[in-house]
Design a protein around this motif. Structure first.
Motif, PDB file in Angstrom:
ATOM      1  N   ASP A  22       0.835  -1.198   0.000  1.00 37.29           N
ATOM      2  CA  ASP A  22       0.000   0.000   0.000  1.00 37.29           C
ATOM      3  C   ASP A  22       0.875   1.254   0.000  1.00 37.29           C
ATOM      4  O   ASP A  22       1.577   1.526   0.977  1.00 37.29           O
ATOM      5  N   ALA A  23       0.825   2.009  -1.065  1.00 37.53           N
ATOM      6  CA  ALA A  23       1.655   3.212  -1.196  1.00 37.53           C
ATOM      7  C   ALA A  23       1.325   4.258  -0.140  1.00 37.53           C
ATOM      8  O   ALA A  23       2.169   5.083   0.200  1.00 37.53           O
ATOM      9  N   HIS A  24       0.103   4.207   0.421  1.00 35.73           N
ATOM     10  CA  HIS A  24      -0.307   5.205   1.400  1.00 35.73           C
ATOM     11  C   HIS A  24      -0.204   4.707   2.838  1.00 35.73           C
ATOM     12  O   HIS A  24      -0.612   5.404   3.769  1.00 35.73           O
ATOM     13  N   ALA A  25       0.373   3.532   3.037  1.00 34.00           N
ATOM     14  CA  ALA A  25       0.619   3.030   4.394  1.00 34.00           C
ATOM     15  C   ALA A  25       1.705   3.873   5.052  1.00 34.00           C
ATOM     16  O   ALA A  25       2.396   4.655   4.389  1.00 34.00           O
ATOM     17  N   LYS A  26       1.883   3.684   6.345  1.00 39.20           N
ATOM     18  CA  LYS A  26       2.872   4.453   7.097  1.00 39.20           C
ATOM     19  C   LYS A  26       4.274   4.342   6.474  1.00 39.20           C
ATOM     20  O   LYS A  26       5.012   5.306   6.413  1.00 39.20           O
ATOM     21  N   ASP A  27       4.614   3.144   6.007  1.00 39.26           N
ATOM     22  CA  ASP A  27       5.925   2.941   5.384  1.00 39.26           C
ATOM     23  C   ASP A  27       5.837   2.800   3.867  1.00 39.26           C
ATOM     24  O   ASP A  27       6.755   2.335   3.219  1.00 39.26           O
TER      25      ASP A  27
END
Length: 120
Positions: A76-81
């Motif tokens: 997921d590109a929008h996850a925390k990392d």
């Protein structure tokens, strides 16, 4: 009259020299062997123009969008990392063509905390 012509000649010469387009030679990037590069979202982290989140690499201070690997191939590109929030490292092979990095291989490396690359 000679002075006027000489002055006009030098004035036109100076204008012509300054008007020449100054272009930088693009660095030749052709990684046949794996190289470690920075990778992230081109728009969110590297300031590249675009309308949606796309994978990019930064090589020698220059950012390039990537062909051959997609931002969603790595979690997921929008996850925390994720790539929109964090610049990561990847081991890549490929070359720059027409201002884009054409990846032959793209392997996301563990982050600084030793966390493995996200799996899709």
């Amino acid at each position: 009259m000679k002075k006027f012509i000489t002055l006009l000649f030098f004035a036109l010469l100076a204008i012509g020299v300054q008007a020449q387009e100054k272009t930088k030679k693009a660095a030749v990037v052709n990684f046949e062997k794996p190289h470690v590069v920075e990778t992230a979202c081109g728009e969110c982290k590297f300031g590249l123009p675009g309308k949606e989140c796309d994978l990019a690499v930064r090589i020698d201070g220059h950012a390039y969008f990537v062909d051959g690997s997609d931002i969603d191939d790595h979690g997921d590109a929008h996850a925390k990392d994720g790539f929109c929030n964090k610049i990561r490292k990847a081991e890549v092979t490929g070359k720059v063509e027409n201002g884009r990095f054409k990846a032959s291989t793209f392997k996301l490396l563990k982050d600084e905390a030793g966390k493995p690359a996200p799996k899709k």
